[in-house]
Write an enzyme that holds these catalytic residues in place. Structure first.
Site, PDB file in Angstrom:
ATOM      1  N   SER A 129     -12.761  -4.285  -0.194  1.00 46.94           N
ATOM      2  CA  SER A 129     -13.122  -3.783   1.124  1.00 46.94           C
ATOM      3  C   SER A 129     -14.634  -3.675   1.249  1.00 46.94           C
ATOM      4  CB  SER A 129     -12.499  -2.407   1.362  1.00 46.94           C
ATOM      5  OG  SER A 129     -11.088  -2.480   1.298  1.00 46.94           O
TER       6      SER A 129
ATOM      7  N   LYS B  42      -6.474   5.408   8.215  1.00 48.96           N
ATOM      8  CA  LYS B  42      -7.639   6.057   7.619  1.00 48.96           C
ATOM      9  C   LYS B  42      -8.361   6.827   8.721  1.00 48.96           C
ATOM     10  CE  LYS B  42      -8.236   2.777   3.843  1.00 48.96           C
ATOM     11  NZ  LYS B  42      -9.160   1.914   3.077  1.00 48.96           N
TER      12      LYS B  42
ATOM     13  N   ARG C 298       0.867  -1.188   0.000  1.00 52.22           N
ATOM     14  CA  ARG C 298       0.000   0.000   0.000  1.00 52.22           C
ATOM     15  C   ARG C 298       0.899   1.233   0.000  1.00 52.22           C
ATOM     16  NH1 ARG C 298      -2.610   3.535   3.706  1.00 52.22           N
ATOM     17  NH2 ARG C 298      -4.746   4.050   3.081  1.00 52.22           N
TER      18      ARG C 298
END
Length: 219
Positions: A116, A145, A47
């Site tokens: 997700s 997040k 990521r």
């Protein structure tokens, strides 16, 4: 490298999501990933939100090689283009990434597709869209997040029961709260800082692997 559905389910046990921001002086991401794959990590996702496409692809190529040596599935976060360019094992996408796109058609039938989801409806839709597994969270909030909200174990269980593909829990999970997920029906946990921010990532991976195995056993 093609993985069977059984291998994908088993690989959810301890799913690591890379975070280069925690690298210490002299460390490289491939070095840390080599260490944690030897110590209990069963799946790896790269990521990178801040690297340019060329650097992202180069780093992904390195991590793919590390994972291949250990026969560990390796997927790219968000970028179908990078995943296909380096021939990664697959890609993981969020809800915003699938709007108007058939990701399964883009990557083909043999690549791993992770999606997700936060709700039963999103999970069912992901399964219908060809997902091989679903990442559900954030179960304990998230440091990566900022707007992620807490997702209860009960809701996690509802989502797990609504689909037949593997479910991995993500979001704020660490060695202290992981046991609280027992009974949720998930196939494992996905972590970021619990491994990459640890003083010894390998030792953290060993601990989390054992805890996740025990949690799933009491599933």
């Amino acid at each position: 490298m093609k993985f069977t559905s059984e291998e994908i389910r088993a690989s959810m046990l301890l799913y690591a999501v890379s975070d280069r921001s925690w690298l210490k002086e002299g460390q490289t991401l491939p070095q840390v990933c080599e260490e944690i794959l030897q110590s209990g990590v069963t799946f790896l996702q790269i990521r990178e939100k801040d690297l340019d496409a060329e650097s992202f692809a180069a780093e992904a190529q390195e991590l793919k090689a590390v994972c291949a040596r250990h026969h560990i599935p390796f997927v790219v976060n968000d970028s179908v283009e990078v995943a296909m360019e380096i021939d990664a094992d697959g890609v993981h996408v969020g809800q915003s990434d699938i709007m108007g796109r058939d990701i399964r058609a883009m990557i083909g039938p043999d690549k791993i597709l992770g999606m997700s989801a936060r709700t039963v409806e999103e999970a069912i839709a992901a399964q219908k869209a060809g997902a091989d597994y679903i990442g559900v969270g954030a179960v304990f909030g998230s440091t990566t997040k900022k707007n992620a909200r807490y997702l209860s174990v009960e809701k996690l269980r509802e989502i797990s029961n609504a689909v037949t593909i593997p479910v991995v829990a993500i979001g704020g999970i660490n060695a202290h709260n992981l046991p609280e997920l027992a009974g949720s029906g998930v196939d494992g946990v996905a972590v970021v800082s619990a491994i990459f921010a640890a003083e010894c990532p390998g030792r953290a991976a060993e601990t989390l692997h054992a805890l996740s195995r025990e949690m799933v056993r009491h599933g």
